[in-house]
Each structure stands twice: as structure tokens, then as C-alpha cells.
Enzyme design. Structure first.
Site, PDB file in Angstrom:
ATOM      1  N   SER A  71      -1.049  -6.924   3.857  1.00  0.00           N
ATOM      2  CA  SER A  71      -0.061  -7.817   4.475  1.00  0.00           C
ATOM      3  C   SER A  71       0.306  -7.446   5.903  1.00  0.00           C
ATOM      4  CB  SER A  71       1.217  -7.838   3.622  1.00  0.00           C
ATOM      5  OG  SER A  71       1.005  -8.518   2.412  1.00  0.00           O
ATOM      6  N   THR A 237       4.628  -3.465   7.160  1.00  0.00           N
ATOM      7  CA  THR A 237       3.843  -2.781   6.140  1.00  0.00           C
ATOM      8  C   THR A 237       2.789  -3.702   5.537  1.00  0.00           C
ATOM      9  OG1 THR A 237       5.342  -3.454   4.380  1.00  0.00           O
ATOM     10  CG2 THR A 237       5.834  -1.369   5.493  1.00  0.00           C
ATOM     11  N   GLY A 238       1.917  -3.091   4.752  1.00  0.00           N
ATOM     12  CA  GLY A 238       0.976  -3.838   3.933  1.00  0.00           C
ATOM     13  C   GLY A 238       0.646  -3.032   2.696  1.00  0.00           C
TER      14      GLY A 238
END
Length: 292
Positions: A71, A237-238
């Protein structure tokens, strides 16, 4: 000035330079060793790129290797919306209507406002700050030109490594060796610097972008956990949910110091492996320590 005195001064200056180079080299080597040890414990790959925008000093480890974006691309998606607004192609106040069939898993903000819709600006902020998948896919489809359009935007700001090939949630497979939906820690960090601190966005849009980054809700245990509480952090973030793959990138504003750019990407070879926030935080701490 005699020739001997002049030669002595040159020798002293040269020795001082060598000492400085040796000091920084030793510090950098120590940091690399720390990351390698962390990587061994993690049993996967860690990619790091950090930059002190004041001194120009950088720290990197596997910074030019590819890692799944998960993401984290949504931070750049939000910037693409702001650039569209700046260029008068998009209107942040436009109300975007949609139905629940448009919403993927984990769409907390778009689900909440499904009856009356959301402004495009609020939708972009939701994609960044809450990793809202519904907002992400709607923006990608209606305003950016899909994954291809997102990649094209990144090329337009000078990023030759970023590639987005699929939509949420399909892009989260994180299969080792699969170059789809990947970038490098160095490219991510440099693009973040360009968008958050450079001149691609006007001062107004850049201020909005920084505000959105600072308001991210998903990164408390990652880069934010690696810095003193009085430092300001704006991040994205991911987390892919497969192969222990997770990441974070941030602009960090230390007290009485120029901003830092940090990018940390992690992944493993086992599909069922879990991601580790503490590894991202520790890698960030090591990188920041090596910028001093």
C-alpha cells in the site's frame, strides 16, 4: 612562506581529510553490519535508504533492489491528485459518489461516507492516512488512469524504478522475484523528497501533502517508533499480508535540524511469514544513527 612550511600544512590538511573519511567509513560499516545482523534475525531481506537533506549524507543497504510496494504507493497516489489539482485538471472539492460494490476489503472511510459520497481531496487523504482501498481504486480508475497512469505520473517526476501493474487487492501477492508492483528503497526515498520537499508541488499543495503525511494513522510502530517523541514524522506504510512483506517511508523533521528522508522495505521467502514492525523501526533507527 617557505616550501617546507607549505608542504607541512598540505600534509596536515590531507591527514585531516583522511581521518574524516576513515571515521565516516567506519561509522557506515558499523551501520551496515547492524543491518546485516538484523536481516539475519529477520530471516528475509531488508532494504534501507536514508538521507539528511541538510548535510547530504546518506545511508543505504540493498537500496537499489526491488521490493513489493504493497500500500505504500498510495502516498504517491495522493500526491498525484494534488498535482492534478495544481494543474487545474482535478478539483479537490468535487464530490465523488460511489456504491458499496466499488469498495474493496479495508475501506473504513469510504464505507463510512458511502451514502453522501466524499470530496476528492478527502478521498485522497483517506487513501494515504487510512490506506483505504476503496478510495484508492476509485481515484486510480476515475482520475489517474489506472496503474499505468500511476506509473506514468512517477516517470514524470523522474522516478524510473516505480511500477504499478495491478489494483488493490491483487497487487499484494509479494511473490519473491516478481517485479510487478515494485520499486526500490532509493527510488522511493528520492521521489518522496521530490514531492514533499521539492518544487514539483507548489507551496500550497506541498503543505497539504506534508499535512496528510503527518496525519497518517498506520505507522506508529514503524519509522515513528524509531525517533524521539518531539520529532515530527510524516509517513506512508504498506503491508502485503504475504511473505512477511511490509514497509514504510517518511519525512522526518528533527528538532533544530534539516529534514531526513527514510525508506525501509522488508520481505521474506516464506508465503505464510508474518511481517515485523519492530524490524522496520530498528532498521530506521540504525539508518538515522548513521546520518549523524
Amino acid at each position: 612562506m617557505s616550501l617546507n612550511v607549505k608542504q607541512s600544512r598540505i600534509a596536515i590538511l590531507f591527514s585531516s581529510c583522511l581521518i574524516s573519511i576513515s571515521f565516516f567509513s567506519q561509522a557506515n560499516t558499523k551501520g551496515i553490519d547492524e543491518i546485516k545482523n538484523l536481516e539475519t534475525d529477520f530471516n528475509g531481506r531488508i532494504g534501507v535508504y536514508a538521507l539528511d537533506t541538510g548535510s547530504g549524507k546518506s545511508f543505504s543497504y540493498r537500496a537499489n533492489e526491488r521490493f513489493p510496494l504493497c500500500s505504500s504507493f498510495k502516498g504517491f497516489l495522493a500526491a498525484a491528485v494534488l498535482k492534478g489539482s495544481q494543474d487545474n485538471r482535478l478539483n479537490l472539492n468535487q464530490i465523488v459518489n460511489y456504491n458499496t460494490r466499488s469498495l474493496e476489503f479495508h475501506s473504513p472511510i469510504t464505507t463510512k461516507y458511502k451514502d453522501n459520497g466524499m470530496s476528492l481531496g478527502d478521498m485522497a487523504a483517506a487513501a494515504l492516512q487510512y490506506s483505504d482501498n476503496g478510495a484508492t481504486n476509485i481515484i486510480l480508475e476515475r482520475y489517474i488512469g489506472g496503474p499505468e497512469g500511476m506509473t506514468k505520473f512517477m516517470r514524470s517526476i523522474g522516478d524510473e524504478d516505480f511500477r504499478l501493474d495491478r489494483w488493490e487487492l491483487d497487487l499484494n501477492t509479494a511473490i519473491p522475484g516478481d517485479e510487478r508492483d515494485t520499486s526500490t528503497p532509493a527510488a522511493v526515498a528520492k521521489s518522496l523528497k521530490t514531492l514533499a520537499l521539492g518544487n514539483i508541488l507548489s507551496e500550497h499543495e506541498k503543505e497539504t501533502y506534508q499535512t496528510w503525511l503527518k496525519g497518517n494513522t498506520t505507522g506508529a510502530a514503524r519509522i515513528r517508533a524509531s525517533v524521539p517523541s518531539d520529532w515530527v514524522v510524516g509517513d506512508k506504510t504498506g503491508s502485503c499480508g504475504a511473505y512477511g512483506t511490509a514497509n514504510d517511508y517518511a519525512v522526518v523533521w528533527p528538532k533544530n535540524r534539516a529534514p531526513l528522508i527514510i525508506s525501509v522495505y522488508t520481505t521474506k521467502n516464506e508465503k505464510e511469514a508474518k511481517h515485523e514492525d519492530k524490524v522496520i523501526a530498528e532498521a530506521s533507527r540504525i539508518a538515522i544513527d548513521n546520518l549523524k
